[in-house]
Design a protein around this motif. Structure first.
Motif, PDB file in Angstrom:
ATOM      1  N   UNK A 422     -59.038 -12.698 -58.473  1.00 43.85           N
ATOM      2  CA  UNK A 422     -59.620 -12.449 -57.153  1.00 43.85           C
ATOM      3  C   UNK A 422     -58.650 -11.624 -56.313  1.00 43.85           C
ATOM      4  N   UNK A 423     -59.122 -11.144 -55.187  1.00 48.46           N
ATOM      5  CA  UNK A 423     -58.271 -10.367 -54.287  1.00 48.46           C
ATOM      6  C   UNK A 423     -57.241 -11.282 -53.634  1.00 48.46           C
ATOM      7  N   UNK A 424     -55.982 -10.875 -53.725  1.00 46.86           N
ATOM      8  CA  UNK A 424     -54.899 -11.702 -53.181  1.00 46.86           C
ATOM      9  C   UNK A 424     -55.061 -11.952 -51.686  1.00 46.86           C
ATOM     10  N   UNK A 425     -55.445 -10.917 -50.953  1.00 41.91           N
ATOM     11  CA  UNK A 425     -55.554 -11.071 -49.498  1.00 41.91           C
ATOM     12  C   UNK A 425     -56.600 -12.102 -49.128  1.00 41.91           C
ATOM     13  N   UNK A 426     -57.706 -12.132 -49.877  1.00 38.13           N
ATOM     14  CA  UNK A 426     -58.747 -13.120 -49.569  1.00 38.13           C
ATOM     15  C   UNK A 426     -58.275 -14.528 -49.910  1.00 38.13           C
ATOM     16  N   UNK A 427     -57.507 -14.667 -50.986  1.00 39.04           N
ATOM     17  CA  UNK A 427     -56.970 -15.975 -51.374  1.00 39.04           C
ATOM     18  C   UNK A 427     -56.040 -16.511 -50.290  1.00 39.04           C
ATOM     19  N   UNK A 428     -55.055 -15.696 -49.893  1.00 36.69           N
ATOM     20  CA  UNK A 428     -54.060 -16.168 -48.924  1.00 36.69           C
ATOM     21  C   UNK A 428     -54.662 -16.313 -47.538  1.00 36.69           C
ATOM     22  N   UNK A 429     -55.715 -15.557 -47.269  1.00 35.02           N
ATOM     23  CA  UNK A 429     -56.377 -15.693 -45.976  1.00 35.02           C
ATOM     24  C   UNK A 429     -57.134 -17.001 -45.835  1.00 35.02           C
ATOM     25  N   UNK A 430     -57.385 -17.682 -46.971  1.00 34.89           N
ATOM     26  CA  UNK A 430     -58.120 -18.952 -46.933  1.00 34.89           C
ATOM     27  C   UNK A 430     -57.236 -20.143 -47.299  1.00 34.89           C
ATOM     28  N   UNK A 431     -55.934 -19.924 -47.285  1.00 35.79           N
ATOM     29  CA  UNK A 431     -54.959 -21.000 -47.487  1.00 35.79           C
ATOM     30  C   UNK A 431     -54.001 -20.979 -46.303  1.00 35.79           C
ATOM     31  N   UNK A 432     -54.053 -22.010 -45.475  1.00 39.27           N
ATOM     32  CA  UNK A 432     -53.161 -22.076 -44.311  1.00 39.27           C
ATOM     33  C   UNK A 432     -51.848 -22.724 -44.726  1.00 39.27           C
ATOM     34  N   UNK A 433     -50.753 -22.190 -44.220  1.00 37.00           N
ATOM     35  CA  UNK A 433     -49.444 -22.739 -44.577  1.00 37.00           C
ATOM     36  C   UNK A 433     -48.564 -22.821 -43.338  1.00 37.00           C
ATOM     37  N   UNK A 434     -47.848 -23.927 -43.233  1.00 42.07           N
ATOM     38  CA  UNK A 434     -46.832 -24.101 -42.192  1.00 42.07           C
ATOM     39  C   UNK A 434     -45.507 -24.279 -42.917  1.00 42.07           C
ATOM     40  N   UNK A 435     -44.622 -23.310 -42.743  1.00 43.80           N
ATOM     41  CA  UNK A 435     -43.361 -23.331 -43.472  1.00 43.80           C
ATOM     42  C   UNK A 435     -42.310 -24.164 -42.741  1.00 43.80           C
ATOM     43  N   UNK A 436     -41.325 -24.580 -43.514  1.00 38.40           N
ATOM     44  CA  UNK A 436     -40.246 -25.377 -42.925  1.00 38.40           C
ATOM     45  C   UNK A 436     -39.453 -24.557 -41.911  1.00 38.40           C
ATOM     46  N   UNK A 437     -39.264 -23.267 -42.211  1.00 40.95           N
ATOM     47  CA  UNK A 437     -38.584 -22.363 -41.292  1.00 40.95           C
ATOM     48  C   UNK A 437     -39.590 -21.299 -40.853  1.00 40.95           C
ATOM     49  N   UNK A 438     -40.343 -21.575 -39.814  1.00 39.60           N
ATOM     50  CA  UNK A 438     -41.409 -20.637 -39.417  1.00 39.60           C
ATOM     51  C   UNK A 438     -40.837 -19.319 -38.904  1.00 39.60           C
ATOM     52  N   UNK A 439     -41.521 -18.246 -39.211  1.00 41.48           N
ATOM     53  CA  UNK A 439     -41.121 -16.913 -38.772  1.00 41.48           C
ATOM     54  C   UNK A 439     -42.197 -16.371 -37.842  1.00 41.48           C
ATOM     55  N   UNK A 440     -41.778 -15.913 -36.674  1.00 38.61           N
ATOM     56  CA  UNK A 440     -42.708 -15.358 -35.698  1.00 38.61           C
ATOM     57  C   UNK A 440     -42.429 -13.871 -35.516  1.00 38.61           C
ATOM     58  N   UNK A 441     -43.473 -13.133 -35.137  1.00 37.56           N
ATOM     59  CA  UNK A 441     -43.316 -11.722 -34.816  1.00 37.56           C
ATOM     60  C   UNK A 441     -42.811 -11.571 -33.389  1.00 37.56           C
ATOM     61  N   UNK A 442     -42.148 -10.442 -33.140  1.00 35.14           N
ATOM     62  CA  UNK A 442     -41.715 -10.143 -31.763  1.00 35.14           C
ATOM     63  C   UNK A 442     -42.935  -9.652 -30.978  1.00 35.14           C
ATOM     64  N   UNK A 443     -43.841 -10.592 -30.765  1.00 36.32           N
ATOM     65  CA  UNK A 443     -45.081 -10.324 -30.043  1.00 36.32           C
ATOM     66  C   UNK A 443     -45.314 -11.490 -29.090  1.00 36.32           C
ATOM     67  N   UNK A 444     -46.443 -11.480 -28.415  1.00 39.03           N
ATOM     68  CA  UNK A 444     -46.699 -12.562 -27.465  1.00 39.03           C
ATOM     69  C   UNK A 444     -47.013 -13.848 -28.214  1.00 39.03           C
ATOM     70  N   UNK A 445     -46.892 -14.956 -27.477  1.00 34.24           N
ATOM     71  CA  UNK A 445     -47.233 -16.249 -28.074  1.00 34.24           C
ATOM     72  C   UNK A 445     -48.697 -16.281 -28.492  1.00 34.24           C
ATOM     73  N   UNK A 446     -49.573 -15.711 -27.672  1.00 36.88           N
ATOM     74  CA  UNK A 446     -50.998 -15.681 -28.004  1.00 36.88           C
ATOM     75  C   UNK A 446     -51.229 -14.912 -29.299  1.00 36.88           C
ATOM     76  N   UNK A 447     -50.554 -13.776 -29.459  1.00 32.15           N
ATOM     77  CA  UNK A 447     -50.724 -12.966 -30.674  1.00 32.15           C
ATOM     78  C   UNK A 447     -50.183 -13.698 -31.892  1.00 32.15           C
TER      79      UNK A 447
END
Length: 602
Positions: A422-447
């Motif tokens: 299957x398409x990798x993007x569709x697979x990962x888009x339907x699996x939610x993950x919370x990592x031990x060391x979360x990484x955030x983008x330099x964007x707003x909290x809402x984004x």
């Protein structure tokens, strides 16, 4: 220079030029228009000396009051002015077309490189400096501008001029055509040999250290909080100084070789100049050339000399462009590692049933498989904890579910669908993950929260934040949900970053949920609140919890205890704690003892 090194350099030129021409092929009409316009511009320049010679012959023939002398002179003058004006207009058309042509190419090159880098394997990213990768792309795309200029408006007209001058002079004096043609071939051949075999290898080494310097800078800057924590500024400066020192030595050698090459070009040009002018004088002495002919030869030579001198510079620019683009082109030729199979369709996860069927998996450089004939099934909606010592296979288990690696044998299915098909993007888009060391983008909290579902409304974003116990600290910030979090979320505390990551998982609302000790960075009060929210989130969803603190998995439906890639114990907390010599019981008792000692010390 050895034959092997020359072949290596030739390969680099072939790869870079092939890559460039493939991008030219995406704009065939514009590339053809530029080449033809440059051809016409150069031909106008090449024919000007002919009419300069005719003008001199007309003037030398007698007084300008004689109509027989005046008409040829004024005609030659008019043609020269026309050719000059045509050359100016055509050159402007070339530049105007080249701007759009090159910018489109640079856009495509950057987009293609980013597309590939985003899809390279987890191992590739783990072994690559982010700063070095960015440097390869920016340096390579920037070099494309110089490469296009060199090929289309520098080398191409110079080649046309050299061929044109040889043909024009040869049609009048074959010996002059032979001198110009043979001299030009020797000059260009020696110039190419020196650039490819003498200068280019030094350029490759200089660029390699330039890339390393960019990686070292990015590594130190991105880890500045660690540097400050240990007062290691001077130490980092010393590390960078060593890298910069190597870069300086390699770059100095490159520049020195370029200077020596330039001196050799000047010598060759002087020899060619003496040969051409000497031949013209012999022809004049033998009565085979008029004053106008000599003017024609001199004018043609000065035009030709400019192009020959420029050819050396153009070849140097070509060599520099190829050096600067080598690493970018290498990115384009690298395999993605994990690729979608031809015709792969999106996966549709409705229940979340996961099955490993006789899976064998081995990390590339590891001598033995981590999993061998490994099978396990997880029912839809089941909450499963993954327990075991570090390196036992817990994290690999969830990475394989996300298809961050491909298995060597066997299959992994979700709702009966083989995830390798299957398409990798569709697979990962339907699996939610919370990592031990979360990484955030330099964007707003809402984004950052909405990254799981970009189309989410502000109300949905805020609801997810409330469920993750993040809303209260967000609204206390001066800009609330519009607050920029800094690179990798550095402006937030560890617990705040974790709660944003948890809010992102709430908003994803996926049927499969992976929690990598998602509450490890929270204080006790927040942990209780989040744990309650997580309990609600897990209802009806297949949930995998990588457990480091075993207190977080006591209420889960089933625990899988891993040891060296095998499931050695299986059951709920009560059944596993009852195993007298079980691994789970030993781990639990050890953590309980450590907690008791900690409370006594406190």
């Amino acid at each position: 220079m050895s034959r092997k090194k020359l072949d290596f350099r030739a390969d680099a030129f072939r790869d870079v030029l092939g890559y460039t021409f493939r991008h030219w092929a995406k704009q065939p009409m514009r590339a053809t228009a530029i080449a033809l316009t440059v051809l016409l511009t150069t031909l106008a320049e090449a024919f000007s000396p002919i009419f300069a010679g005719r003008l001199v012959d007309a003037v030398a023939a007698g007084s300008g009051t004689n109509e027989a002398n005046w008409q040829p002179a004024i005609m030659a003058f008019a043609v020269m002015v026309t050719l000059f004006l045509a050359s100016v207009v055509l050159r402007q058309l070339v530049f105007l077309n080249l701007i759009g042509f090159t910018l489109r190419m640079m856009k495509d090159v950057i987009a293609d490189a980013f597309h590939r880098v985003q899809r390279f394997s987890t191992d590739w990213h783990a072994n690559s400096f982010a700063g070095s990768t960015v440097r390869k792309i920016t340096r390579g795309s920037g070099a494309l501008d110089l490469l296009n200029d060199t090929l289309l408006i520098a080398l191409w007209p110079s080649i046309v001029m050299l061929v044109g001058a040889t043909v024009i002079l040869g049609s009048v004096w074959p010996v002059m055509g032979l001198v110009v043609g043979l001299g030009s071939l020797i000059y260009v051949g020696l110039t190419l040999w020196m650039q490819v075999g003498f200068v280019a290898p030094a350029g490759t080494l200089a660029n390699a250290w330039d890339t390393r310097m960019g990686g070292a800078l990015a590594d130190a800057v991105s880890c500045n909080s660690v540097v400050k924590a240990f007062g290691a500024e001077t130490r980092e400066e010393a590390i960078l100084e060593r890298v910069v020192g190597k870069w300086r030595k390699r770059t100095r050698r490159l520049w020195q070789r370029g200077t020596l090459s330039g001196g050799a070009h000047g010598l060759m040009l002087g020899i060619m100049q003496a040969t051409i002018l000497g031949t013209a004088l012999v022809l004049w002495r033998q009565g085979l050339a008029t004053p106008g002919d000599i003017t024609f030869v001199l004018t043609m030579f000065f035009v030709l000399q400019g192009h020959l001198r420029d050819v050396a510079q153009h070849i140097r620019n070509l060599q520099r462009s190829v050096n600067d683009m080598e690493e970018l082109v290498a990115l384009d030729s690298q395999k993605l590692g994990i690729e979608d199979k031809p015709g792969a369709l999106p996966i549709r996860i409705t229940d979340g049933a996961i099955a490993f069927d006789h899976v064998t998996f081995q990390y590339g450089s590891h001598p033995t498989p981590l999993y061998r004939d490994f099978s396990v099934r997880i029912a839809p909606g089941e909450r499963v904890g993954l327990v075991g010592h570090s390196g036992s296979g817990k994290t690999t288990f969830v990475k394989l579910i996300q298809r961050l690696y491909d298995v060597n044998d066997g299959t992994i299915t979700i709702d009966g669908q083989d995830i390798s098909k299957v398409q990798q993007s569709s697979l990962r888009g339907q699996v939610a993950i919370v990592q031990q060391e979360p990484i955030l983008f330099h964007r707003t909290l809402a984004e950052n929260i909405a990254y799981a579902r970009p189309g989410a409304s502000r109300a949905e974003i805020e609801q997810a934040a409330m469920q993750a116990n993040a809303h209260h600290f967000i609204v206390d910030l001066p800009k609330g949900y519009e607050t920029l979090v800094g690179e990798r979320g550095v402006k937030l505390s560890g617990g705040e970053r974790q709660r944003i990551a948890i809010a992102r998982a709430f908003l994803a609302d996926a049927r499969v949920l992976i929690l990598d000790e998602a509450t490890s960075s929270l204080d006790s009060e927040s942990e209780v609140q989040i744990q309650q929210a997580m309990e609600r989130l897990m209802v009806g969803r297949t949930t995998l919890v990588i457990a480091h603190r075993l207190s977080t998995v006591r209420a889960l439906d089933r625990l899988l205890v891993f040891d060296h890639g095998r499931i050695v114990e299986e059951g709920d907390h009560a059944s596993l704690i009852g195993l007298k010599d079980g691994i789970y019981r030993r781990l639990f008792e050890r953590q309980a003892l450590e907690l008791t000692k900690g409370l006594q010390i406190a």
